[in-house]
Design a protein around this motif. Structure first.
Motif, short mmCIF file in Angstrom:
data_model
loop_
_atom_site.label_atom_id
_atom_site.label_comp_id
_atom_site.label_asym_id
_atom_site.label_seq_id
_atom_site.Cartn_x
_atom_site.Cartn_y
_atom_site.Cartn_z
N VAL A 199 0.62 -1.21 0.09
CA VAL A 199 -0.04 -0.15 0.03
C VAL A 199 1.00 1.31 0.02
CG1 VAL A 199 -1.96 -1.02 1.12
CG2 VAL A 199 -0.22 -0.10 2.50
N ASN A 200 0.16 2.15 -0.48
CA ASN A 200 1.11 3.63 -0.77
C ASN A 200 0.91 4.22 0.72
OD1 ASN A 200 2.37 5.73 -1.20
ND2 ASN A 200 0.68 6.80 -2.50
N LEU A 201 2.05 4.23 1.55
CA LEU A 201 2.10 4.85 2.80
C LEU A 201 3.00 6.29 2.89
CD1 LEU A 201 2.56 1.88 5.34
CD2 LEU A 201 0.35 3.14 4.40
N ALA A 202 3.27 6.54 1.64
CA ALA A 202 4.29 7.80 1.50
C ALA A 202 3.67 9.02 1.87
CB ALA A 202 4.90 7.84 0.05
N ALA A 203 2.36 9.31 1.74
CA ALA A 203 1.74 10.33 2.02
C ALA A 203 1.56 10.37 3.45
CB ALA A 203 0.34 10.37 1.50
N PRO A 204 1.16 9.35 4.51
CA PRO A 204 0.96 9.87 5.86
C PRO A 204 2.29 9.88 6.45
CG PRO A 204 0.36 7.52 5.29
CD PRO A 204 0.38 8.00 4.24
N PHE A 205 3.38 9.03 6.02
CA PHE A 205 4.99 9.48 6.33
C PHE A 205 5.40 10.69 6.15
CE2 PHE A 205 9.54 8.36 5.88
CZ PHE A 205 9.93 8.13 7.14
N SER A 206 5.12 11.13 4.91
CA SER A 206 5.48 12.54 4.50
C SER A 206 4.82 13.53 5.54
CB SER A 206 5.24 12.90 3.48
OG SER A 206 5.95 12.22 2.19
N ALA A 207 3.43 13.27 5.85
CA ALA A 207 2.92 14.24 6.79
C ALA A 207 3.65 14.25 8.23
CB ALA A 207 1.20 13.90 6.99
N LEU A 208 3.88 13.15 8.50
CA LEU A 208 4.60 12.88 9.84
C LEU A 208 5.83 13.66 9.91
CD1 LEU A 208 5.09 11.52 12.67
CD2 LEU A 208 5.95 9.80 11.32
N CYS A 209 6.57 13.44 8.97
CA CYS A 209 7.95 14.37 8.79
C CYS A 209 8.11 15.84 8.74
CB CYS A 209 8.82 13.61 7.76
SG CYS A 209 8.89 11.88 7.96
N GLN A 210 6.86 16.39 7.88
CA GLN A 210 7.00 17.50 7.51
C GLN A 210 5.80 18.29 8.48
OE1 GLN A 210 5.47 18.24 3.61
NE2 GLN A 210 5.19 20.34 4.03
N ASP A 211 4.71 17.94 8.80
CA ASP A 211 3.84 18.70 9.74
C ASP A 211 4.14 18.39 11.18
OD1 ASP A 211 2.77 19.38 7.25
OD2 ASP A 211 1.35 18.01 7.47
N VAL A 212 4.47 17.32 11.62
CA VAL A 212 4.61 16.91 13.11
C VAL A 212 6.07 17.01 13.36
CG1 VAL A 212 4.28 15.06 14.85
CG2 VAL A 212 2.67 15.32 12.98
N LEU A 213 7.17 16.34 12.82
CA LEU A 213 8.20 16.56 13.19
C LEU A 213 9.22 17.79 12.59
CD1 LEU A 213 9.20 12.89 12.96
CD2 LEU A 213 8.78 14.12 15.14
N ALA A 214 8.86 18.37 11.39
CA ALA A 214 9.35 19.35 10.90
C ALA A 214 10.99 18.98 10.83
CB ALA A 214 9.27 20.70 11.58
N THR A 215 11.14 17.73 9.99
CA THR A 215 12.66 17.20 9.83
C THR A 215 12.88 17.49 8.47
OG1 THR A 215 13.96 15.44 10.28
CG2 THR A 215 11.65 14.90 9.34
N ARG A 216 14.02 17.51 8.31
CA ARG A 216 14.74 17.68 6.82
C ARG A 216 14.81 16.50 6.02
NH1 ARG A 216 19.88 21.79 7.95
NH2 ARG A 216 18.58 23.66 8.88
#
Length: 546
Positions: A199-216
């Motif tokens: 399954v495509n889990l790239a979208a939730p993982f990107s949301a976790l990294c960008q919106d929640v963690l603000a990681t590079r």
């Protein structure tokens, strides 16, 4: 006092080794604040000592204490204000060391909520002190001062409530990608996507990294049984990849699910500065690598805990979806094979067996037998029918593996090595204690059959695809670790992946079947190193038949 402060500074400059995880890092982060606070307290001590000496000299020249206080009232007021400011500064520095890195609470990472509360408290106290001091200085009525303070406290409470509500709304918005539907049901049942196994889990993982963690940058690496079920790592940003060294070096350091992780050398781990372990009931099942934050700050403890929980859920979703899809594909394949076999059986019985059997019956009739006198023809026809029925029964799928039920799990594996795989290996070593082999005989037949076919597939892949210089060596060992653990290792040069061309789809299906019966299949393979496959059946599976 000077001795106490001097010893405190010495302890800060030369601390003893810490006994907890990342304790040294927490001390280094909190050390500047604590050292400055100690120096401020030292300055307070020196100021008080100098003031006492000076007052003693001045007091000898004054006839009375009243005259001394009257003549030095302004100087004493300034001195008192200076001491209050220095003490307040030391308290603020000590509080900053406490809430930023929590050196006294045992937390390596700061807690974001704790920081907000400390900042709001300091601001509230500063404003209230200013209002009270201003009211007294301006000689406002006391009632007016109290009403002003009450109005400010009410405004502060309303602002705090609004901030809490906004924080809650922001948290819900950030969690929306994780609680929304992943369309797993449609993805599993859609036959047109039979080639897609994930399954495509790239979208939730990107949301976790960008919106929640603000990681590079970040990487989610499944381990163990989950790596065998859906072990494609996820990377952020999309299209990038972290070049990580062998992970086996620091895996033994994760000893407890309560560990938040530890820092990394960004030069060695391609920019990653933090690794967080992901746990399940079966143990360590993944690692989350995090790069620097976009604003250059530190990760808070809440952010790491949210990241761990979200990453564990993503890994579970991926493994469940992949396992369900593989079982669905396997079931479709079995249904198609069953339909073809049923049609073939009907055709053979209708077109070949029944006409010949009817002809044989006619030949056996008394009249025909007396007229022809050729019983050999009838016997030949019946023999041919017997052979056709035997071949038909032989082509039917067998329910159990006879070698497993007859020889046991390890006996069947030995027979496979000496029979089917004879000559494929230069040497085969077995390290199976007799008590482990005896306990393995108590495994329920279905679990033993699944484990046998999985181990046989591993040995077949080693015989076909392991590139070993100087002869291929196979080592098979077994231990009892709250269940049966079988390790199959060759001396070939990796890497081998579950879905690579060298391993085919055999290990993929067998890892799914192992998970279905409650076990696991874990593959460890690195470039230039031997390939190691671990099969595990927990006690619940072994004891189900006892």
């Amino acid at each position: 006092i000077l001795l106490c402060i001097g010893l405190s500074l010495d302890a800060l400059l030369r601390p003893a080794p810490s006994g907890r995880v990342m304790g040294d890092l927490a001390r280094r982060r909190a050390r500047p604040w604590l050292m400055v606070a100690s120096l401020v307290l030292l300055l307070v001590t020196l100021v008080v000592s100098a003031a006492m000496v000076w007052l003693l000299q001045v007091a000898l020249q004054q006839p009375s204490i009243a005259d001394l206080i009257y003549s030095l009232s302004t100087t004493l007021g300034i001195l008192d204000m200076l001491l209050v400011v220095l003490l307040m500064a030391s308290l603020l520095l000590l509080g900053q060391a406490l809430i930023s890195y929590e050196i006294f609470t045992g937390k390596t990472l700061p807690r974001r909520g704790f920081q907000h509360q400390w900042r709001n408290t300091v601001l509230l106290v500063a404003v209230l002190s200013s209002l009270a001091a201003g009211g007294v200085t301006a000689q406002f009525p006391m009632l007016t001062v109290i009403l002003g303070i009450l109005v400010f406290v009410t405004f502060t409470y309303a602002l705090s409530s609004w901030q809490s509500f906004s924080e809650r709304e922001r948290s819900i918005q950030q969690l929306r990608p994780f609680v929304s539907s992943q369309n797993l049901f449609d993805s599993i049942l859609d036959a047109s996507q039979s080639a897609q196994t994930e399954v495509n889990l790239a979208a939730p993982f990107s949301a976790l990294c960008q919106d929640v963690l603000a990681t590079r940058q970040a990487a989610l690496i499944p381990l163990g049984a989950l790596a065998a079920l859906g072990g494609t790592p996820l990377y952020y940003p999309g299209g990038t990849m972290l070049r990580l060294p062998a992970l086996a070096d620091f895996l033994p350091q994760f000893t407890s699910p309560h560990m938040a992780g530890f820092s990394l050398d960004p030069a060695r781990y391609d920019g990653a500065i933090w690794v967080a372990p992901l746990w399940s009931e079966r143990g360590l099942n993944g690692l989350l690598f995090l790069g620097e934050k976009s604003d250059g700050g530190f990760y808070s403890l809440e952010e790491i805990e949210i990241a761990r929980a979200s990453a564990e859920r993503l890994v579970d979703i991926q493994a469940i979806a992949v396992m369900a899809r593989r079982l669905m594909l396997l079931q479709r394949q079995r249904l198609a094979e069953s339909k073809v076999l049923d049609q073939q059986t009907r055709r053979i019985l209708h077109d070949d067996v029944l006409p010949n059997l009817h002809a044989a019956l006619l030949e056996l009739s008394e009249n025909n037998l007396a007229e022809t006198g050729k019983p050999e023809k009838v016997i030949s026809a019946l023999t041919s029918l017997h052979r056709q029925i035997a071949d038909l029964l032989h082509d039917l799928p067998r329910i159990t593996a006879p070698e497993v039920s007859r020889l046991g799990l390890f006996g069947a594996l030995r027979e496979t090595v000496t029979g089917e795989l004879r000559g494929c290996f230069t040497s085969v070593s077995w390290d199976i204690p007799s008590e482990v082999e005896e306990r393995a005989r108590g495994i329920q037949p279905l679990a033993a059959e699944v484990a046998f076919f999985a181990a046989r597939e591993v040995m077949r892949n080693a015989a076909k695809h392991a590139n070993a210089a100087g002869g291929l060596v196979l080592h098979i060992s077994a231990e009892w670790k709250k269940g049966l653990e079988i390790v199959i290792e060759d001396n070939g040069a990796g890497p081998v992946e579950l879905k690579s061309a060298s391993s085919g789809q055999g290990l993929v299906l067998h890892s799914t079947m192992m998970a279905v019966i409650g076990g696991s299949l874990a593959l460890e393979s690195a470039p230039g190193l031997p390939t190691r496959v671990t099969l595990y059946l927990p006690e619940e599976v072994v004891g189900a038949s006892q």
